[in-house]
Motif scaffolding. Structure first.
Motif, PDB file in Angstrom:
ATOM      1  N   PHE A 284       0.836  -1.207   0.000  1.00 43.66           N
ATOM      2  CA  PHE A 284       0.000   0.000   0.000  1.00 43.66           C
ATOM      3  C   PHE A 284       0.867   1.252   0.000  1.00 43.66           C
ATOM      4  O   PHE A 284       0.538   2.245  -0.655  1.00 43.66           O
ATOM      5  CB  PHE A 284      -0.928   0.013   1.215  1.00 43.66           C
ATOM      6  CG  PHE A 284      -2.075  -0.942   1.114  1.00 43.66           C
ATOM      7  CD1 PHE A 284      -3.114  -0.734   0.213  1.00 43.66           C
ATOM      8  CD2 PHE A 284      -2.136  -2.057   1.928  1.00 43.66           C
ATOM      9  CE1 PHE A 284      -4.171  -1.619   0.122  1.00 43.66           C
ATOM     10  CE2 PHE A 284      -3.187  -2.948   1.851  1.00 43.66           C
ATOM     11  CZ  PHE A 284      -4.213  -2.731   0.939  1.00 43.66           C
ATOM     12  N   LEU A 285       1.971   1.198   0.761  1.00 45.37           N
ATOM     13  CA  LEU A 285       2.857   2.357   0.819  1.00 45.37           C
ATOM     14  C   LEU A 285       3.537   2.621  -0.516  1.00 45.37           C
ATOM     15  O   LEU A 285       4.003   3.742  -0.768  1.00 45.37           O
ATOM     16  CB  LEU A 285       3.917   2.138   1.907  1.00 45.37           C
ATOM     17  CG  LEU A 285       3.420   2.140   3.358  1.00 45.37           C
ATOM     18  CD1 LEU A 285       4.513   1.640   4.287  1.00 45.37           C
ATOM     19  CD2 LEU A 285       2.970   3.524   3.757  1.00 45.37           C
ATOM     20  N   PHE A 289      -1.654   5.741  -5.944  1.00 44.76           N
ATOM     21  CA  PHE A 289      -3.088   6.058  -5.969  1.00 44.76           C
ATOM     22  C   PHE A 289      -3.712   5.849  -4.590  1.00 44.76           C
ATOM     23  O   PHE A 289      -4.456   6.702  -4.083  1.00 44.76           O
ATOM     24  CB  PHE A 289      -3.781   5.184  -7.011  1.00 44.76           C
ATOM     25  CG  PHE A 289      -5.267   5.389  -7.067  1.00 44.76           C
ATOM     26  CD1 PHE A 289      -5.805   6.488  -7.713  1.00 44.76           C
ATOM     27  CD2 PHE A 289      -6.130   4.485  -6.454  1.00 44.76           C
ATOM     28  CE1 PHE A 289      -7.183   6.681  -7.757  1.00 44.76           C
ATOM     29  CE2 PHE A 289      -7.496   4.672  -6.492  1.00 44.76           C
ATOM     30  CZ  PHE A 289      -8.027   5.777  -7.147  1.00 44.76           C
ATOM     31  N   VAL A 290      -3.412   4.697  -3.966  1.00 49.01           N
ATOM     32  CA  VAL A 290      -3.972   4.402  -2.645  1.00 49.01           C
ATOM     33  C   VAL A 290      -3.450   5.390  -1.612  1.00 49.01           C
ATOM     34  O   VAL A 290      -4.206   5.893  -0.762  1.00 49.01           O
ATOM     35  CB  VAL A 290      -3.636   2.956  -2.245  1.00 49.01           C
ATOM     36  CG1 VAL A 290      -4.050   2.681  -0.806  1.00 49.01           C
ATOM     37  CG2 VAL A 290      -4.308   1.971  -3.194  1.00 49.01           C
ATOM     38  N   VAL A 295      -3.808   9.838   2.286  1.00 47.53           N
ATOM     39  CA  VAL A 295      -3.315  11.140   2.736  1.00 47.53           C
ATOM     40  C   VAL A 295      -4.428  12.173   2.721  1.00 47.53           C
ATOM     41  O   VAL A 295      -4.588  12.966   3.662  1.00 47.53           O
ATOM     42  CB  VAL A 295      -2.119  11.592   1.874  1.00 47.53           C
ATOM     43  CG1 VAL A 295      -1.787  13.050   2.138  1.00 47.53           C
ATOM     44  CG2 VAL A 295      -0.899  10.727   2.156  1.00 47.53           C
ATOM     45  N   ASP A 296      -5.241  12.189   1.658  1.00 45.62           N
ATOM     46  CA  ASP A 296      -6.320  13.180   1.562  1.00 45.62           C
ATOM     47  C   ASP A 296      -7.347  13.015   2.672  1.00 45.62           C
ATOM     48  O   ASP A 296      -7.947  13.996   3.126  1.00 45.62           O
ATOM     49  CB  ASP A 296      -7.017  13.071   0.199  1.00 45.62           C
ATOM     50  CG  ASP A 296      -6.140  13.605  -0.920  1.00 45.62           C
ATOM     51  OD1 ASP A 296      -5.184  14.341  -0.613  1.00 45.62           O
ATOM     52  OD2 ASP A 296      -6.399  13.284  -2.100  1.00 45.62           O
ATOM     53  N   ARG A 297      -7.565  11.791   3.124  1.00 44.80           N
ATOM     54  CA  ARG A 297      -8.591  11.570   4.140  1.00 44.80           C
ATOM     55  C   ARG A 297      -8.048  11.687   5.564  1.00 44.80           C
ATOM     56  O   ARG A 297      -8.721  12.240   6.434  1.00 44.80           O
ATOM     57  CB  ARG A 297      -9.217  10.194   3.963  1.00 44.80           C
ATOM     58  CG  ARG A 297     -10.367   9.960   4.951  1.00 44.80           C
ATOM     59  CD  ARG A 297     -11.238   8.811   4.566  1.00 44.80           C
ATOM     60  NE  ARG A 297     -12.445   8.807   5.393  1.00 44.80           N
ATOM     61  CZ  ARG A 297     -12.870   7.778   6.105  1.00 44.80           C
ATOM     62  NH1 ARG A 297     -12.196   6.655   6.079  1.00 44.80           N
ATOM     63  NH2 ARG A 297     -13.966   7.858   6.829  1.00 44.80           N
ATOM     64  N   PHE A 298      -6.838  11.193   5.796  1.00 46.83           N
ATOM     65  CA  PHE A 298      -6.344  11.095   7.169  1.00 46.83           C
ATOM     66  C   PHE A 298      -5.221  12.079   7.495  1.00 46.83           C
ATOM     67  O   PHE A 298      -5.069  12.461   8.668  1.00 46.83           O
ATOM     68  CB  PHE A 298      -5.838   9.672   7.448  1.00 46.83           C
ATOM     69  CG  PHE A 298      -6.902   8.624   7.404  1.00 46.83           C
ATOM     70  CD1 PHE A 298      -7.699   8.384   8.499  1.00 46.83           C
ATOM     71  CD2 PHE A 298      -7.119   7.876   6.253  1.00 46.83           C
ATOM     72  CE1 PHE A 298      -8.682   7.410   8.474  1.00 46.83           C
ATOM     73  CE2 PHE A 298      -8.100   6.902   6.211  1.00 46.83           C
ATOM     74  CZ  PHE A 298      -8.886   6.672   7.320  1.00 46.83           C
ATOM     75  N   TYR A 322       9.785   5.391   1.356  1.00 47.67           N
ATOM     76  CA  TYR A 322       8.704   4.991   0.447  1.00 47.67           C
ATOM     77  C   TYR A 322       8.371   6.179  -0.455  1.00 47.67           C
ATOM     78  O   TYR A 322       7.703   7.134  -0.035  1.00 47.67           O
ATOM     79  CB  TYR A 322       7.477   4.537   1.241  1.00 47.67           C
ATOM     80  CG  TYR A 322       7.793   3.437   2.229  1.00 47.67           C
ATOM     81  CD1 TYR A 322       7.800   2.103   1.817  1.00 47.67           C
ATOM     82  CD2 TYR A 322       8.107   3.723   3.546  1.00 47.67           C
ATOM     83  CE1 TYR A 322       8.100   1.087   2.717  1.00 47.67           C
ATOM     84  CE2 TYR A 322       8.408   2.717   4.451  1.00 47.67           C
ATOM     85  CZ  TYR A 322       8.403   1.394   4.031  1.00 47.67           C
ATOM     86  OH  TYR A 322       8.705   0.391   4.912  1.00 47.67           O
ATOM     87  N   LYS A 323       8.848   6.114  -1.691  1.00 47.58           N
ATOM     88  CA  LYS A 323       8.756   7.263  -2.597  1.00 47.58           C
ATOM     89  C   LYS A 323       7.308   7.648  -2.873  1.00 47.58           C
ATOM     90  O   LYS A 323       6.957   8.836  -2.893  1.00 47.58           O
ATOM     91  CB  LYS A 323       9.483   6.951  -3.905  1.00 47.58           C
ATOM     92  CG  LYS A 323      10.982   6.755  -3.743  1.00 47.58           C
ATOM     93  CD  LYS A 323      11.645   6.474  -5.072  1.00 47.58           C
ATOM     94  CE  LYS A 323      13.144   6.275  -4.904  1.00 47.58           C
ATOM     95  NZ  LYS A 323      13.818   5.981  -6.191  1.00 47.58           N
ATOM     96  N   GLU A 324       6.447   6.659  -3.126  1.00 52.48           N
ATOM     97  CA  GLU A 324       5.063   6.969  -3.473  1.00 52.48           C
ATOM     98  C   GLU A 324       4.340   7.609  -2.296  1.00 52.48           C
ATOM     99  O   GLU A 324       3.602   8.589  -2.452  1.00 52.48           O
ATOM    100  CB  GLU A 324       4.329   5.699  -3.909  1.00 52.48           C
ATOM    101  CG  GLU A 324       4.808   5.111  -5.224  1.00 52.48           C
ATOM    102  CD  GLU A 324       6.093   4.315  -5.067  1.00 52.48           C
ATOM    103  OE1 GLU A 324       6.531   4.136  -3.898  1.00 52.48           O
ATOM    104  OE2 GLU A 324       6.667   3.891  -6.095  1.00 52.48           O
ATOM    105  N   ALA A 325       4.540   7.050  -1.097  1.00 50.24           N
ATOM    106  CA  ALA A 325       3.897   7.624   0.087  1.00 50.24           C
ATOM    107  C   ALA A 325       4.433   9.015   0.372  1.00 50.24           C
ATOM    108  O   ALA A 325       3.664   9.944   0.676  1.00 50.24           O
ATOM    109  CB  ALA A 325       4.126   6.710   1.291  1.00 50.24           C
TER     110      ALA A 325
END
Length: 932
Positions: A284-285, A289-290, A295-298, A322-325
């Motif tokens: 997930f990290l 997209f996930v 991030v937008d919600r929490f 974690y680059k995407e996170a």
């Protein structure tokens, strides 16, 4: 029968102990393990931090060749002594550590088995297999909470273990325990070694720099994914729980925060659990997209996230690998956004502080005000806590760039720690008063309802009585019809019941609407007044009807201040300065500390629901932490109390003597107005502090086992002893100081001691502590300590290589007040410069000036009292005895053998006890005989 079964089933679903006892047991055990971990981290033995013991403390490499390590110690006396010391002082701690690690391993193995069974649609319940699927657990409110907590709390424990007990320390503790107890065949030893193994950081530079504000609560564990991989959980279960966390309001907190801007605060508890669980499923990290959705919600406006009590993590640091996170977070939380967000919250801090000041200072907080403005007050409290939460959390950010932005904006808007402390104090006061009044309103809800209903009925009856007046003709309504209408209206009001909220509220709105319609046709002021009063009472009835426990639930949710617990120690210094400037701050300290009462509730909730036997020990740990922090913050109070009388005007206050006759002209001087005003101000300050301590004692009773009155008495003793010792140490005079200077110093010391005695007498009345007894015991203890030190120093000189009487009686370098006083006494009574005249009871010089007499002895007594004089007398007795023995020994050495024999015969013929030993005491006689 079926309906009763459904009700029983619904009660079971609402009870976590009845619905999911296994999961509740896991959560309770996890909380117990974390409490034990925190306790052990607070009490790490000094031996394991001392480099001298490194030679006998080994890491897990010991198991590769144990004989080689043991051979280093065998035969080495120094290392064997260290081993014995380690075993004697640390064996109990090492045993508790091993039990903790064993408990953590067993917890994981049992939870893993439970989750595997759950994954296969079966779970063991009391020895039978029951149908309990994963979907059924997740569809139940308590089920998904407990399942999330059981997994997340174990991960939280691993993170806190790495944060509080480093891997190298864990390895040393484990190996030391196994060696000393010889328990290498313990079950699950392989897993225990795995949990104790040091978690090595990844290679490469690490850019995290600690916060200058708060470091103890900021957790930074690198490569958490690798740490969790040692103790995995079923991926299917973890992913299902993460899915629920992403989409549900797990703890039903959103309705407490209706403003969409507060959504991250409402979901803060499950966001901390989500942060932990993402490391159990790290794909997930790595999914951009996930992570953008998460991030937008929490984490849209909050990147410093609490994970357990006051322990927090910084996402900029934690997600750095974690680059995407990291990219999802950086795109949402840009430097410009951080600056704007910080400016918004800092502005709110200033605005809310002034608003709270007006609400608290205008004495408007009464029951009627709370009843009329409950929603406004709840909104105000919510805004204060959200502003404080954001600023305090992000001032402690682990990312230097974001922390510098927050700090610079705060400085620009003049929002520093003192402003934040003031807002925290005011917020806690408002919360305490509003909660207290709201509870009273709830308790008196029925009586208040009947009172308002009676007032409405009276107004309607007054209107009914006057319905036959001249105003009816102007309204063009028949008298009889109007009278009947009022009677029906009164009957309807009388039938209202506060337990039937829906029907009563609709009836009240109908009556209100009818009275408003009637008001439009009325032109008489008196009748309008009755109509207005009736409508007001009806509106009050609606407010009373809306009083319920839901508001208290909201209040408890929005006032949670565990995020600020790490700041309490730092705020203690600021509180001390504020109390010195304004003692009335003490009156609000009980509300300040009560704001953190969730520290005693949150970790115990699952343990209490599970009815675990660990409740008492876990409760004692958190209560002790809570009480210790309170005492650490209040340590400034005894210093301030004793410092109040340090004013020169108060110390110069002379004792008051009653006179039989006072001259009229000397009356103003006799009244001592300025001195009495200073004393009154000092007494007022002490009374305020006493009231504050009394409020704390009263409000903490039943919450923690802390007797502040006994604590205050002990602290006053400690501070008084320190001040007396410091004052006596200042009585260090030059060896040849004059009599006048000596007398001035003694008078100054006497005035100080008298002022301290008067202060303790006032404490007895104002603080309700035994001031006189404290003074006598403390002063006596200080004087006895001085006497013991001087006597020990004198005996040491006597037993040493003394070559003259002058060296024996040399107190010029004495360690205490007594020694310097003795030095001056011996100097003034030196036979070479003074003579004792018995009729005058004093020593005089050649010119007839008194050097030491009854006046000087009285002056000494005013300083040290009778106990001090007795100690001084004992010390002089010892000096005289040693000098006489020294003189007799020298006298014997100067006599020939014939004279010694004659003197010995005289001693023997006289015999004890009336004889005067001409050759000295028995010890010297025996020595002399041995020599012969």
């Amino acid at each position: 029968m079926e309906s009763s079964k459904k009700r029983a089933g619904s009660r079971e679903d609402d009870d976590p102990a009845a619905s999911f006892p296994e999961l509740l047991n896991f959560c309770a055990r996890a909380q117990t393990l974390i409490a034990e971990l925190l306790l052990l981290s607070d009490r790490i033995p000094a031996e394991f931090l001392d480099r001298r013991f490194d030679a006998v403390l080994f890491d897990l490499r010991y198991f590769d060749s144990p004989n080689d390590f043991e051979s280093r110690i065998e035969g080495n006396e120094e290392l064997e002594a260290l081993e014995d010391c380690l075993r004697e002082s640390c064996s109990a701690y090492m045993q508790r550590f091993f039990l903790l690690m064993t408990g953590a391993v067993i917890y994981h193995l049992e939870l893993l088995k439970y989750l595997n069974d759950l994954q296969m649609h079966f779970v063991i319940q009391e020895g039978l297999y029951g149908q309990s699927t994963l979907d059924r657990v997740l569809d139940n409110q308590y089920g998904r909470q407990l399942l999330t907590e059981s997994i997340a709390l174990f991960g939280c424990m691993l993170i806190l273990m790495e944060h509080c007990l480093s891997g190298h320390l864990r390895e040393k503790l484990l190996v030391a325990h196994l060696r000393h107890d010889c328990c290498f065949d313990s079950p699950n030893l392989e897993h225990i070694c795995l949990i104790c193994r040091a978690h090595m950081p990844p290679s490469g530079p690490f850019h995290h720099s600690g916060s200058p504000f708060v470091n103890s609560g900021m957790v930074s564990v690198q490569k958490t994914e690798d740490l969790f991989a040692r103790f995995p959980f079923p991926k299917l279960v973890v992913d299902a729980v993460i899915h629920r966390l992403r989409n549900d309001d797990l703890y039903n907190q959103v309705h407490h925060y209706p403003d969409p801007q507060h959504r991250t605060v409402a979901l803060s508890l499950q966001s901390g659990y989500l942060y932990i669980l993402l490391f159990y499923s790290p794909e997930f990290l790595r999914n951009g997209f996930v992570m953008r959705e998460i991030v937008d919600r929490f984490f849209r406006d909050c990147w410093v996230v609490p994970i357990f009590l006051h322990f927090v993590v910084d996402l900029f640091v934690s997600w750095d690998a974690y680059k995407e996170a990291k990219a999802s977070l950086s795109s949402s939380v840009s430097p410009t956004f951080i600056r704007d967000c910080c400016q918004y919250h800092c502005t709110k801090v200033t605005h809310l502080s002034s608003e709270l000041g007006s609400v608290l200072s205008n004495c408007v907080l009464i029951k009627d005000y709370v009843l009329d403005n409950s929603q406004y007050l709840i909104s105000l409290v919510r805004d204060c806590n959200i502003a404080l939460r954001w600023v305090l959390l992000h001032r402690a950010s682990g990312d230097k760039r974001s922390r510098d932005i927050v700090t610079s904006v705060g400085l620009a808007l003049q929002v520093d720690e003192d402003n934040l402390l003031q807002l925290l104090l005011k917020t806690s006061q408002l919360e305490f008063k509003v909660k207290q009044l709201y509870v009273e309103l709830l308790e008196s809800k029925e009586a208040l309802w009947l009172e308002k209903k009676h007032c409405v009925s009276n107004c309607i009856e007054e209107l009914s009585v006057h319905c036959f007046g001249s105003w009816v003709s102007s309204c063009k309504i028949k008298n009889e019809s109007l009278n009947d209408w009022f009677q029906k209206l009164s009957t309807e009001v009388q039938s209202l019941d506060c337990t039937r909220t829906g029907s009563s509220s609709r009836a009240i709105y109908r009556v209100l609407s009818a009275l408003k319609d009637l008001e439009q046709f009325c032109q008489i002021d008196q009748i309008k007044q009755w109509l207005f009063e009736a409508q007001k009472y009806l509106q009050d009835m609606i407010k009373v009807l809306n009083l319920d426990d839901e508001a208290m639930s909201t209040f408890s949710a929005i006032t949670d201040a565990l995020y600020a617990w790490a700041y309490v120690a730092r705020f203690g210094e600021l509180l001390g300065k504020n109390i010195e400037q304004d003692p009335s701050v003490v009156l609000s300290l009980h509300t300040y500390f009560l704001k953190f009462w969730m520290l005693l509730n949150v970790p115990l909730r699952r343990i209490e629901q599970n009815q675990s036997s660990d409740l008492l020990c876990v409760s004692n740990y958190y209560s002790s932490k809570y009480a210790a922090q309170i005492c650490a913050t209040l340590e400034i109070i005894p210093v301030i109390l004793l410092g109040i009388y340090m004013d020169d005007n108060l110390q110069a206050q002379q004792p008051f003597h009653q006179l039989s006759r006072i001259d009229k002209d000397s009356l103003p001087e006799f009244m001592q107005v300025d001195q009495q005003l200073n004393l009154a101000r000092a007494a007022n300050k002490i009374s305020i502090i006493s009231e504050g301590v009394l409020l704390m004692s009263r409000n903490f009773r039943g919450l923690i086992s802390l007797d502040l009155e006994d604590w205050l008495e002990g602290q006053v003793r400690k501070e008084l002893s320190k001040r007396l010792e410091n004052k006596l140490k200042t009585f260090f005079l030059l060896p040849n100081v004059g009599y006048d200077i000596l007398e001035v110093n003694l008078r100054t010391l006497s005035a100080y001691i008298l002022s301290q005695l008067q202060m303790m007498e006032s404490f007895q009345d104002l603080l309700h502590i035994p001031g006189n007894r404290i003074w006598e015991e403390t002063f006596t203890k200080v004087l006895k300590q001085c006497f013991e030190k001087e006597y020990a120093a004198f005996i040491k000189r006597e037993q040493g290589s003394i070559v003259s009487v002058a060296q024996l009686n040399d107190f010029s370098k004495a360690p205490t007040f007594y020694g310097h006083l003795l030095h001056q006494l011996l100097r003034l009574t030196d036979p070479s410069r003074s003579m004792f005249i018995e009729p005058m009871s004093g020593w005089f010089d050649a010119e007839g000036h008194e050097l030491l007499g009854l006046h000087f002895i009285n002056l000494i007594e005013s300083c040290v009292g009778q106990v001090g004089l007795a100690s001084l007398d004992s010390l002089l007795t010892a000096i005289i005895k040693e000098n006489l023995e020294y003189a007799l020994k020298g006298f014997k050495n100067s006599l020939d053998s014939r004279c010694l024999e004659e003197l010995r015969k005289l001693d023997d013929s006289l015999g004890p006890p009336t004889s005067l030993p001409l050759l000295g005491w028995s010890s010297y006689m025996q020595m002399d005989r041995c020599c012969i």
